[in-house]
Design an enzyme around this catalytic site. Structure first.
Site, short mmCIF file in Angstrom:
data_model
loop_
_atom_site.label_atom_id
_atom_site.label_comp_id
_atom_site.label_asym_id
_atom_site.label_seq_id
_atom_site.Cartn_x
_atom_site.Cartn_y
_atom_site.Cartn_z
N LYS A 293 -8.79 28.74 15.26
CA LYS A 293 -7.91 29.68 16.28
C LYS A 293 -8.03 30.81 15.96
O LYS A 293 -8.08 31.25 17.41
CB LYS A 293 -6.60 29.08 14.98
CG LYS A 293 -6.22 30.40 14.63
CD LYS A 293 -4.67 30.18 13.19
CE LYS A 293 -4.48 30.84 12.55
NZ LYS A 293 -3.18 30.86 11.74
N ARG A 294 -9.28 31.25 15.75
CA ARG A 294 -9.15 32.86 16.18
C ARG A 294 -10.10 33.07 17.92
O ARG A 294 -9.92 33.76 18.68
CB ARG A 294 -11.09 33.58 15.72
CG ARG A 294 -10.40 33.29 13.68
CD ARG A 294 -10.93 34.89 13.02
NE ARG A 294 -9.31 35.70 13.09
CZ ARG A 294 -9.04 35.82 12.55
NH1 ARG A 294 -8.21 34.92 11.44
NH2 ARG A 294 -7.81 36.60 12.95
#
Length: 554
Positions: A293-294
């Site tokens: 998700k980064r």
RNA sequence: GUCCCCAUCGUCUAGUCAGGCCCAGGACGCCGGCCUUUCAAGCCGGUAACGCGGGUUCAAAUCCCGCUGGGGACGCCA
């Protein structure tokens, strides 16, 4: 339970290609054409999400393949919640995951919400089972109690790394005599249970896609099976449950290959037949690293809020690492099940490509929906009474005509918004200062739970303070990031309505516009944020102490 | 650092197991054109890949070995 699996050999699919073929154990690997399935045993697969965060597209991807595999063989697909991490597991996350998987059109024959004959399907409700099984291993000498504390483990690990050795438990507690071990445990000394692992020899793993994989036992750590809180780790729980629930095939992410030996060993220790293992390639970020998700939106909820159709997302997931025999790209679940074939899985990790997903979604919208259905979908998505009723109060005091509504609330009905980089400024900060402020905001935002007005208010005000900025000056840049304009509906309410996923995406979008942080900056900024938080906490503690002291003296 | 997995256009992939039909096909993206009141959509065309080096073979994208590259794992997280 009659769950032994006599000779299950459902399509021991060898991958096509480079693997040496015929020396599989038992030489049972059938070549194409695949033999008819032995009918007596039902195929059972499962998805076992851990409720520790947002519903992840990777979970849906693995679930989809497990579902297709089971259904294609006329079998069952189960859902089990792996919530043995007491610290991070939440019921909200669990609910969100189930909701998202259902939204995608996936369903399961047994699970925490639908029940079934092998329940409970939530590991936190099965502690006694794991404990009993851990005891069994202890008795048989396949496991031992470990009384080492975290500090010692940490020291050992660091030393090993410094000495360029593979980090792992050094076996200190393995030599404690059984009687002493039992006595110390009885006396209440905190401990964990670790499994015994051979120090020599090789573990052979038969992977449905990769053929035989060999890992030396010396590479396998003496894994903790039961944590000091009495709950099992994944390794124990997963094996016990898969057996008890009659799971015949485990399709899971490639990341699990290296712990497969532990699982296989446990099956052996218990005297159980292990399920067929099949490790799927991992979904990737555009830079080829494991989808995270980064670097990429990973929450299913994000895709929902962005206006993707569930059937399109599921379809797209289905074309990750897999293709239809006729290479058609648009297909539904039913068609995928009907044509499913493990042999068509390719092993290179597929990049999750937003552009192609969008194109596919467009096809679904224009090819598979009647105008009426399209209207319904749009209404369902955001033009519904619920959503509208929460938005209108925010603008009522700000409009002069009803027709002002559209322009004033457009960002509630958009995905990513257009932002003018020139508007992303903060009084008193230079460009890098703004970039840092946005990154701090991003980090702090992740801690906001639940994602509501009040918590956002508290957290973001505090962030302004940590940054040494006036709340007003700081919030302005957030207005721009989330709404595309410096003035809009009240920020915290707006954020709550937009939701965590859209907020995360928009903030990130703004950050990209200004230049995403470098890894060097990440380290530096993270340190600075931590320091600021610590300093603030200390100051607060001092103030409190002073306040407490003053009246006593006076 | 150690171990494991993987390797066809920028991306998703077909072809690889049964070597020749592949100077590699489709799709996304991108570029150009057609259609069209605009924009999309649609249609047509273009761009672009078998990572490298050795073998085996009459013949290798396909089989073998090495290298390189990418990824993953090494937690009282899953």
């Amino acid at each position: 339970m009659h769950l032994c699996k006599p000779g299950i050999r459902v399509a021991t699919v060898r991958r096509r290609g480079h693997n040496p073929p015929s020396f599989l154990p038992g030489a049972t690997a059938p070549r194409r054409p695949l033999p008819p399935e032995p009918p007596m045993t039902v195929v059972r697969t499962r998805i076992a999400p851990s409720p520790t965060g947002d519903p992840h597209v990777g979970t849906a991807y693995v679930a989809l393949f497990n579902y297709c595999f089971a259904k294609q063989h006329g079998g069952q697909f189960l859902l089990r919640i792996e919530d043995t991490d007491q610290v991070r597991s939440t019921r909200e996350s669990e609910e969100a995951i189930l909701r998202s998987l259902r939204w995608l059109g996936l369903s399961w024959d047994e699970g925490p919400d639908v029940g079934g004959p092998h329940g409970p399907y939530r590991q936190s409700e099965r502690s006694a089972i794991y404990r009993a099984h851990a005891d069994e291993l202890l008795e048989k000498g396949h496991a031992f109690r470990c009384f080492c504390d975290a500090h010692r483990l940490d020291t050992v690990r660091k030393a090993q790394i410094a000495a360029n050795q593979t980090p792992g438990y050094d076996g200190q507690c393995r030599s404690i005599p059984a009687a002493e071990s039992a006595a110390r445990a009885a006396a209440g000394e905190t401990h964990v249970v670790r499994m015994n692992v051979p120090r020599e020899g090789v573990c052979e793993i038969d992977d449905l896609l990769r053929g035989r994989v060999e890992i030396e036992w010396i590479q396998v750590d003496m894994q903790v099976l039961l944590k000091s809180d009495g709950l099992p780790t994944y390794h124990l729980a997963n094996v016990v449950d898969d057996h008890l629930m009659g799971i015949t095939h485990v399709l899971r992410g490639e990341e699990w290959i290296s712990s497969a030996p532990k699982h296989l060993l446990l099956y052996k220790y218990f005297g159980w037949e292990a399920p067929q293992l099949c490790h799927m390639p991992l979904l990737r970020n555009p830079d080829k690293s494991k989808l995270s998700k980064r670097k990429n939106p990973t929450s299913i909820v994000y895709y929902e809020r962005m206006g993707f159709l569930p059937e399109a997302l599921l379809n797209y997931l289905g074309m990750m690492a897999w293709s239809m025999p006729d290479e058609r790209e648009k297909f539904n679940l039913e068609e995928m099940v009907a044509n499913f074939d493990l042999t068509r899985v390719s092993l290179g990790g597929p990049v999750f490509d937003q552009a192609k997903l969008s194109w596919l979604n467009g096809r679904w919208i224009r090819e598979s929906l009647t105008p009426a259905q399209f209207g319904e979908r749009v209404a369902q998505w955001a033009l519904n009474q619920d959503y509208l009723a929460r938005i209108t109060p925010l603008v009522q005091g700000r409009v002069e005509r009803l027709s002002d509504l559209g322009a004033m609330t457009s960002f509630f009905f958009q995905g990513l918004i257009e932002v003018n980089a020139a508007d992303l400024t903060v009084k008193g900060l230079d460009a890098d200062g703004v970039r840092r402020a946005l990154q701090w905001s991003s980090w702090r935002m992740e801690e906001v739970t639940p994602f509501t007005r009040d918590v956002l208010d508290r957290t973001l005000r505090e962030t302004a303070e940590l940054l040494g900025l006036k709340v007003k000056d700081y919030l302005r840049v957030l207005f721009v990031a989330f709404t595309g304009r410096p003035v809009a509906t009240p920020l915290f309410e707006t954020m709550e309505l937009l939701g965590r996923d859209l907020c995360r995406a928009r903030l990130r979008h703004a950050q990209v516009l200004l230049g995403l942080m470098t890894s060097k900056e990440e380290k530096k900024w993270k340190g600075e944020l931590d320091a600021a938080v610590t300093a603030k906490a200390e100051a607060a503690a001092q103030a409190q102490a002073a306040a407490a002291a003053t009246p006593a003296e006076g």
